[in-house]
Scaffold this motif. Sequence first.
Motif, PDB file in Angstrom:
ATOM      1  N   GLY A 144       0.852  -1.163   0.012  1.00 40.15           N
ATOM      2  CA  GLY A 144       0.024  -0.057   0.051  1.00 40.15           C
ATOM      3  C   GLY A 144       0.823   1.160   0.135  1.00 40.15           C
ATOM      4  N   ALA A 145       1.846   1.315   0.855  1.00 41.40           N
ATOM      5  CA  ALA A 145       2.760   2.403   0.896  1.00 41.40           C
ATOM      6  C   ALA A 145       3.504   2.562  -0.350  1.00 41.40           C
ATOM      7  CB  ALA A 145       3.717   2.422   2.015  1.00 41.40           C
ATOM      8  N   TYR A 146       3.849   1.392  -1.073  1.00 42.02           N
ATOM      9  CA  TYR A 146       4.623   1.586  -2.498  1.00 42.02           C
ATOM     10  C   TYR A 146       3.570   2.124  -3.299  1.00 42.02           C
ATOM     11  CZ  TYR A 146       7.022   0.297  -6.534  1.00 42.02           C
ATOM     12  OH  TYR A 146       7.569   0.260  -7.889  1.00 42.02           O
ATOM     13  N   ALA A 147       2.452   1.694  -3.451  1.00 39.44           N
ATOM     14  CA  ALA A 147       1.128   1.998  -4.246  1.00 39.44           C
ATOM     15  C   ALA A 147       0.937   3.652  -4.488  1.00 39.44           C
ATOM     16  CB  ALA A 147       0.055   1.144  -4.189  1.00 39.44           C
ATOM     17  N   LEU A 148       0.952   4.140  -3.100  1.00 37.13           N
ATOM     18  CA  LEU A 148       0.732   5.399  -3.125  1.00 37.13           C
ATOM     19  C   LEU A 148       2.133   6.328  -2.888  1.00 37.13           C
ATOM     20  CD1 LEU A 148      -1.708   5.339   0.192  1.00 37.13           C
ATOM     21  CD2 LEU A 148      -2.079   5.732  -2.224  1.00 37.13           C
ATOM     22  N   GLY A 149       3.278   5.841  -3.198  1.00 35.29           N
ATOM     23  CA  GLY A 149       4.524   6.652  -3.463  1.00 35.29           C
ATOM     24  C   GLY A 149       5.080   7.247  -2.024  1.00 35.29           C
ATOM     25  N   LEU A 150       4.645   6.440  -0.923  1.00 31.28           N
ATOM     26  CA  LEU A 150       5.148   6.666   0.333  1.00 31.28           C
ATOM     27  C   LEU A 150       6.583   6.345   0.913  1.00 31.28           C
ATOM     28  CD1 LEU A 150       1.618   6.860   1.902  1.00 31.28           C
ATOM     29  CD2 LEU A 150       2.613   8.635   1.089  1.00 31.28           C
ATOM     30  N   LEU A 151       7.121   5.284   0.104  1.00 30.60           N
ATOM     31  CA  LEU A 151       8.356   4.738   0.883  1.00 30.60           C
ATOM     32  C   LEU A 151       9.313   5.694   0.433  1.00 30.60           C
ATOM     33  CD1 LEU A 151       7.953   0.902  -0.225  1.00 30.60           C
ATOM     34  CD2 LEU A 151       7.339   2.155   1.786  1.00 30.60           C
ATOM     35  N   GLU A 152      10.364   5.612   1.493  1.00 33.53           N
ATOM     36  CA  GLU A 152      11.513   6.502   0.982  1.00 33.53           C
ATOM     37  C   GLU A 152      12.395   5.555   0.120  1.00 33.53           C
ATOM     38  OE1 GLU A 152      13.526   7.234   4.718  1.00 33.53           O
ATOM     39  OE2 GLU A 152      11.757   7.950   5.722  1.00 33.53           O
ATOM     40  N   GLU A 153      13.255   6.554  -0.635  1.00 38.58           N
ATOM     41  CA  GLU A 153      14.074   5.905  -1.617  1.00 38.58           C
ATOM     42  C   GLU A 153      14.800   4.543  -1.471  1.00 38.58           C
ATOM     43  OE1 GLU A 153      15.527   5.859  -5.580  1.00 38.58           O
ATOM     44  OE2 GLU A 153      14.218   7.132  -4.492  1.00 38.58           O
TER      45      GLU A 153
END
Length: 85
Positions: A12-21
């Motif tokens: 979910g975090a990846y899909a929303l672009g919320l993960l740090e690099e």
Amino acid sequence: MSGSPVEHTDVGAYALGLLEEEDRRAFEAHLRGCARCRAELRQMRGVADVLSDLRDGGFAPAPDPAPEPAPAPEPSPCTAQRRRA
């Protein structure tokens, strides 16, 4: 990320672009070998797009509700007497 089952919670975090690099790169490496996460990511894409639009102001705010109508005036004493007669 450490290659643990915790990676599966990052979809979910990846899909929303919320993960740090660093976490994003690690999750992308995980995706290459995890059909379960790839399938879940495909299912989340539409929801992620809608949520991103909401976050970015892509939808107009809901209109203000219509004002409540004013209560009907009480009948005057003259009108009330005529009705009884």
